[in-house]
Design a protein around this motif. Sequence first.
Motif, PDB file in Angstrom:
ATOM      1  N   ASP A 174      35.846  56.196  78.007  1.00 48.42           N
ATOM      2  CA  ASP A 174      35.344  57.443  78.586  1.00 48.42           C
ATOM      3  C   ASP A 174      35.975  57.761  79.939  1.00 48.42           C
ATOM      4  O   ASP A 174      35.587  58.719  80.604  1.00 48.42           O
ATOM      5  CB  ASP A 174      33.814  57.398  78.710  1.00 48.42           C
ATOM      6  CG  ASP A 174      33.319  56.283  79.644  1.00 48.42           C
ATOM      7  OD1 ASP A 174      34.156  55.629  80.294  1.00 48.42           O
ATOM      8  OD2 ASP A 174      32.093  56.054  79.706  1.00 48.42           O
ATOM      9  N   GLY A 175      36.958  56.931  80.355  1.00 54.49           N
ATOM     10  CA  GLY A 175      37.664  57.168  81.609  1.00 54.49           C
ATOM     11  C   GLY A 175      37.099  56.429  82.797  1.00 54.49           C
ATOM     12  O   GLY A 175      37.713  56.396  83.877  1.00 54.49           O
ATOM     13  N   ARG A 176      35.920  55.822  82.634  1.00 59.98           N
ATOM     14  CA  ARG A 176      35.301  55.105  83.756  1.00 59.98           C
ATOM     15  C   ARG A 176      36.127  53.864  84.091  1.00 59.98           C
ATOM     16  O   ARG A 176      36.599  53.146  83.188  1.00 59.98           O
ATOM     17  CB  ARG A 176      33.876  54.713  83.372  1.00 59.98           C
ATOM     18  CG  ARG A 176      33.052  54.131  84.508  1.00 59.98           C
ATOM     19  CD  ARG A 176      31.547  54.243  84.227  1.00 59.98           C
ATOM     20  NE  ARG A 176      31.194  53.706  82.932  1.00 59.98           N
ATOM     21  CZ  ARG A 176      30.362  52.672  82.751  1.00 59.98           C
ATOM     22  NH1 ARG A 176      29.839  52.068  83.804  1.00 59.98           N
ATOM     23  NH2 ARG A 176      30.055  52.274  81.543  1.00 59.98           N
ATOM     24  N   VAL A 177      36.297  53.577  85.371  1.00 60.90           N
ATOM     25  CA  VAL A 177      37.027  52.410  85.847  1.00 60.90           C
ATOM     26  C   VAL A 177      36.015  51.400  86.399  1.00 60.90           C
ATOM     27  O   VAL A 177      35.203  51.736  87.268  1.00 60.90           O
ATOM     28  CB  VAL A 177      38.057  52.775  86.934  1.00 60.90           C
ATOM     29  CG1 VAL A 177      38.747  51.513  87.457  1.00 60.90           C
ATOM     30  CG2 VAL A 177      39.087  53.747  86.383  1.00 60.90           C
ATOM     31  N   VAL A 231      39.665  49.885  82.299  1.00 57.99           N
ATOM     32  CA  VAL A 231      39.442  51.317  82.146  1.00 57.99           C
ATOM     33  C   VAL A 231      38.772  51.511  80.787  1.00 57.99           C
ATOM     34  O   VAL A 231      39.298  51.061  79.760  1.00 57.99           O
ATOM     35  CB  VAL A 231      40.764  52.111  82.207  1.00 57.99           C
ATOM     36  CG1 VAL A 231      40.491  53.602  82.039  1.00 57.99           C
ATOM     37  CG2 VAL A 231      41.498  51.834  83.509  1.00 57.99           C
ATOM     38  N   ARG A 233      39.670  50.694  77.035  1.00 59.62           N
ATOM     39  CA  ARG A 233      40.955  51.311  76.696  1.00 59.62           C
ATOM     40  C   ARG A 233      42.122  50.483  77.243  1.00 59.62           C
ATOM     41  O   ARG A 233      43.139  50.330  76.578  1.00 59.62           O
ATOM     42  CB  ARG A 233      41.035  52.723  77.271  1.00 59.62           C
ATOM     43  CG  ARG A 233      42.367  53.433  76.985  1.00 59.62           C
ATOM     44  CD  ARG A 233      42.495  54.702  77.826  1.00 59.62           C
ATOM     45  NE  ARG A 233      41.429  55.644  77.527  1.00 59.62           N
ATOM     46  CZ  ARG A 233      41.127  56.686  78.302  1.00 59.62           C
ATOM     47  NH1 ARG A 233      41.801  56.884  79.443  1.00 59.62           N
ATOM     48  NH2 ARG A 233      40.171  57.510  77.972  1.00 59.62           N
ATOM     49  N   ARG A 234      41.942  49.920  78.445  1.00 61.95           N
ATOM     50  CA  ARG A 234      43.058  49.215  79.079  1.00 61.95           C
ATOM     51  C   ARG A 234      42.535  48.246  80.123  1.00 61.95           C
ATOM     52  O   ARG A 234      41.527  48.507  80.783  1.00 61.95           O
ATOM     53  CB  ARG A 234      44.011  50.220  79.735  1.00 61.95           C
ATOM     54  CG  ARG A 234      45.329  49.612  80.205  1.00 61.95           C
ATOM     55  CD  ARG A 234      46.277  50.659  80.744  1.00 61.95           C
ATOM     56  NE  ARG A 234      45.922  51.084  82.093  1.00 61.95           N
ATOM     57  CZ  ARG A 234      45.388  52.265  82.406  1.00 61.95           C
ATOM     58  NH1 ARG A 234      45.156  53.137  81.455  1.00 61.95           N
ATOM     59  NH2 ARG A 234      45.104  52.556  83.664  1.00 61.95           N
TER      60      ARG A 234
END
Length: 521
Positions: free
Chosen positions: A288-291, A285, A272-273
């Motif tokens: 699914d929000g995982r970093v 990132v 995502r980013r």
Amino acid sequence: MSVQKQILLIGAGIGGLSVAIHLALQGHAVHIVERQPQVGGKLNHIALDGFSFDTGPSLVTMPYVLRELFATAGRSIEEYLDLQSLDITCRYFYRDGALLNAWRDHDKLAQEFARFNPEDGAAFWRFLKHARTIFDASANPFLYHSRGGPLDLFQTFLRYIQQGGGDVSTQLRKSTLPERLGAIATALSSESLDQHIRTFFTDEHIRQLFARYATYNGSSPYQLGAVYSIIPYVELADGGWYPRGGMYTIAQALERLACELGVCIETNQNVRRILVEHGRARGVVLADGRVLRSDLVVANSDVVTTYRELLSPAVRKRRLVRRLEHLEPSSSGFVMMLGTNKQYPALAHHNIFFSDDYPAEFEDLFVRKLPQRNPTIYINATTRSDPGQAPDGHENLFILVNTPALTEQSNWQRDALPYRDHLLDRLASYQQIDLRDIRAHIVAETLLTPLDFQRNYGANAGSIYGLSSNARMAPFTRPGNRAPDIAGLYFVGGSTHPGGGVPLVMLSGKIVAGLIAEDYA
């Protein structure tokens, strides 16, 4: 050796796999996240009703780049790939009924040219020698090292004048000083590829054959610089190669080698980013929000798409994004993959069906930016070399037409099926081969449009090769392999230096690994 770093790689295309292998050999811990279910990027594969189709690149040139990568890892390429040379690199069909075989054997190819024009047989040898000197002069600044400026180019050319070439072995004799000066003059000239070809060849069939090599990096022969005569040179000098089992075996071989070296590859993971802290890339990132945190990030994603979509507005430099967006995308492509229950023995492994108005074709591509009314059509029939790619007595036909990159006027959801029918009608009109019944024999079919290249691979405007090289300063305006504004962010793949195509994106992987070793020694 540099201190071990945790390196996060976005994308498992051929460039990403290449840089991962080089970085693992340097001792770094490499983690790749790939949003598709399998590795390879645009070099991918579809199995359909017993037919096997490669969906991207279809020809191996500069095979020594592949061999060198495996040798660097202490492996023999033969353990991973079965590369075969093709006797006929390509078969050319012309609208006037002419047919030309581009033989791997240079003597036979010169004789084939002489059949069209006696003088062009001898011209082939002159072209090959001259193009070799251009390759030797330009390979160092444009292919093998990170992008430099005009001063770097001047120094490289000066060394070449003094010492001659030496990076690539050839069967041709070492160039003389006048030949080296002539090569540099060509490399720096304002002459187009088409204009340069016309100084060697007289027959229009042969001129069109050489001009088409501009499409290998998604450009126009009427705008591409004469220095790019190195593209036909690298194919004609050593011929075309095919890996038994299909081109996708290259991606599988690189994936296997990377995993053997400890590279972690996660598929079905969308980024995502890119995480940027205090001006430095520190990981990604996921959707699914995982970093995932790292010391460095290497993006095997399209450079324009990366800046536009993977960097937050807080760190994105608007001026840089605008500059990138103003660079001309390369052409895209419309692909038909047809499985037929009939074979067409008049086809070679690689085939080109030329249009009869080449200037109009490239005007459609880069000026009108509309699907060509009178296109050149490429057909890849791998069953010629590899019968197992289709059921017995059947044919797998990969059919490609260059198309403009996406614009606001593009509507492939509306135009795909009518354009498919238009292309089949065009193919049925060539007198050298009877393809009039092809519709009746299609038993499996799927299409790819520029919209698919954009959606599946994040390609800017659906471009296949990243950026075109139509501008004379393209080698210097193409994005470099280091991000200019974010420390620890690097770029690999077709949208960055040195450009698109399997050997060049592999070389970009080697270049990026070298930059990281230099930056963190």
